[in-house]
Design an enzyme around this catalytic site. Structure first.
Site, PDB file in Angstrom:
ATOM      1  N   ASP A   1      -0.881  -4.055   2.598  1.00 34.22           N
ATOM      2  CA  ASP A   1      -1.863  -5.048   2.160  1.00 34.22           C
ATOM      3  C   ASP A   1      -2.756  -5.525   3.316  1.00 34.22           C
ATOM      4  OD1 ASP A   1      -0.564  -4.760  -0.230  1.00 34.22           O
ATOM      5  OD2 ASP A   1       0.589  -6.619  -0.055  1.00 34.22           O
TER       6      ASP A   1
ATOM      7  N   ASP B   1       1.409 -10.469  -4.925  1.00 33.69           N
ATOM      8  CA  ASP B   1       2.844 -10.561  -5.226  1.00 33.69           C
ATOM      9  C   ASP B   1       3.551 -10.978  -3.933  1.00 33.69           C
ATOM     10  OD1 ASP B   1       2.229  -8.071  -4.066  1.00 33.69           O
ATOM     11  OD2 ASP B   1       3.929  -7.055  -5.027  1.00 33.69           O
TER      12      ASP B   1
HETATM   13  O1  RIB Z   1       3.243   0.048  -2.283  1.00 31.58           O
HETATM   14  C1  RIB Z   1       2.914  -0.986  -1.424  1.00 31.58           C
HETATM   15  C2  RIB Z   1       2.577  -2.254  -2.184  1.00 31.58           C
HETATM   16  O2  RIB Z   1       3.689  -2.647  -2.987  1.00 31.58           O
HETATM   17  C3  RIB Z   1       2.274  -3.449  -1.328  1.00 31.58           C
HETATM   18  O3  RIB Z   1       1.273  -4.220  -1.924  1.00 31.58           O
HETATM   19  C4  RIB Z   1       3.579  -4.202  -1.321  1.00 31.58           C
HETATM   20  O4  RIB Z   1       3.408  -5.572  -1.055  1.00 31.58           O
HETATM   21  C5  RIB Z   1       4.074  -3.977  -2.700  1.00 31.58           C
HETATM   22  O5  RIB Z   1       3.445  -4.874  -3.535  1.00 31.58           O
HETATM   23 CA    CA Z   2       1.676  -6.683  -2.202  1.00 32.90          CA
END
Ligand code: RIB
Ligand code: CA
Length: 347
Positions: free
Chosen positions: A276, A37
């Site tokens: 991430d 995302d």
């Molecule tokens: O909770 C953290 C996650 O949520 C990460 O992947 C951030 O990029 C969002 O997608």
């Molecule tokens: Ca993410």
């Protein structure tokens, strides 16, 4: 609930302390599909991609985009532009799901982190939209085609909601058995220390955005590893690491400077977790983290626990669908941050 703190990445310490070679580095690179995302820096997905691009242990077969931090169209536009800046337009990008399987926008969803529910056209990334468009094939068809062509060899690195993964699993019989590994940034485990959620009291964002998809993906029986909030809470990207990164003056680090300088000028103590980035780093070097083998399931029942992950060392009554997987809960942060900075600053 107030907005969740900026989800950025990390970077680390003295370059002289560059990470030791990862276990297995001499072996063939991991073939990965990078499912994200994505949003341009300072979002953590973009730092995770920078780490992956600069890590020879990983061979990125393609990038698939999904709604999460923002819309799927924003994720696609931003990742195409970052690849252009990185001169890596050889990596194909595939558009995935623009909405979760069932979860709909609510007043609560619109008031907390994320614009996964948005249909707004994506804003132009820095420098404008990339010249190269996304591929015509869908993310799900790409996942299925690639896994089928490389049975037992492809790792899916999923750092957003698991919608694309679940849709591919639902579409293609037997796909789960042909996926080598599923690497997920997601979840929060009350049965381990530091297990609170970040979007509801017990739910983590990626799982909460699409609980039904997460349940399908994590129940599929794919060998899986999770990087939940329990371990990302032990990371922090701060100005110290930002300064080391921007000193490198590469096209990617100049993008970081452009996007983050004002933030650190305004508040030198600004910082945030590295979600991430840690998930990607631990595929490269699993010795960075300590993990527990837990039976894991996702609560997809509408109610106060919607979107929470539950993990137990043994199966429990009511959790018969839970699959055993590796759940990270501690990290050697100095070694991780050193590795991260050393790699992201590579020319
Ligand atoms: O909770 C953290 C996650 O949520 C990460 O992947 C951030 O990029 C969002 O997608
Ligand atoms: Ca993410």
């Amino acid at each position: 609930m107030t907005a969740i703190p900026i989800r950025f990445f990390v970077c680390a310490a003295a370059l002289s302390l560059a990470a030791t070679p990862a276990a297995g580095q001499a072996t063939a690179a991991h073939k990965i599909i990078f499912d994200t995302d994505f949003v341009i820096p300072p979002q953590d997905d973009s730092f995770a991609l920078m780490l992956a691009l600069k890590s020879p242990e990983l061979q990125i077969l393609g990038i698939t985009t999904v709604a999460g931090n923002d819309s799927m169209e924003r994720a696609t536009a931003d990742v195409l532009r970052v690849l252009e800046i990185a001169k890596r337009t050889d990596i194909p990008v595939y558009r995935g799901a623009n909405m979760p399987l069932l979860h709909e926008k609510s007043d609560f969803a619109a008031s907390v982190h994320g614009r996964w529910w948005s249909d707004d056209p994506p804003p132009a990334p820095p420098g404008g939209f990339a010249e190269k468009p996304a591929e015509r094939e869908s993310a799900m068809d790409f996942i299925i085609r690639t896994v089928n062509a490389n049975p037992g060899e492809v790792t899916i690195v999923a750092i957003g909601p698991l919608t694309n993964v679940a849709m591919a699993l639902r579409q293609e019989p037997g796909l789960a058995k042909r996926i080598k590994r599923l690497v997920v940034m997601g979840g929060a485990f009350a049965s381990l220390p530091d297990g609170a959620g970040n979007v509801t009291p017990n739910a983590e964002f990626n799982i909460w955005v699409d609980p039904e998809a997460a349940r399908i993906a994590l129940r599929a029986g794919i060998p899986s590893q999770l990087t939940p909030l329990n371990v990302t809470r032990k990371t922090r990207f701060s100005k110290e690491w930002y300064d080391k990164i921007v000193a490198a003056k590469t096209p990617l680090t100049e993008l970081v400077r452009e996007r983050m300088a004002a933030r650190f000028e305004k508040d030198p103590n600004a910082g945030g977790q590295m979600y991430d980035q840690l998930a990607v780093a631990t595929l490269i070097d699993p010795t960075l983290v300590t993990s527990a083998d837990l039976f894991v399931d996702v609560d997809a029942n509408r109610g106060p626990s919607y979107g929470t992950t539950v993990g137990g060392r043994k199966p429990w009554g009511g959790g018969e669908g839970a699959q055993q997987m590796s759940v990270q809960h501690d990290v050697d942060f100095p070694r991780f941050i050193n590795m991260f900075v050393e790699r992201v600053t590579r020319k």
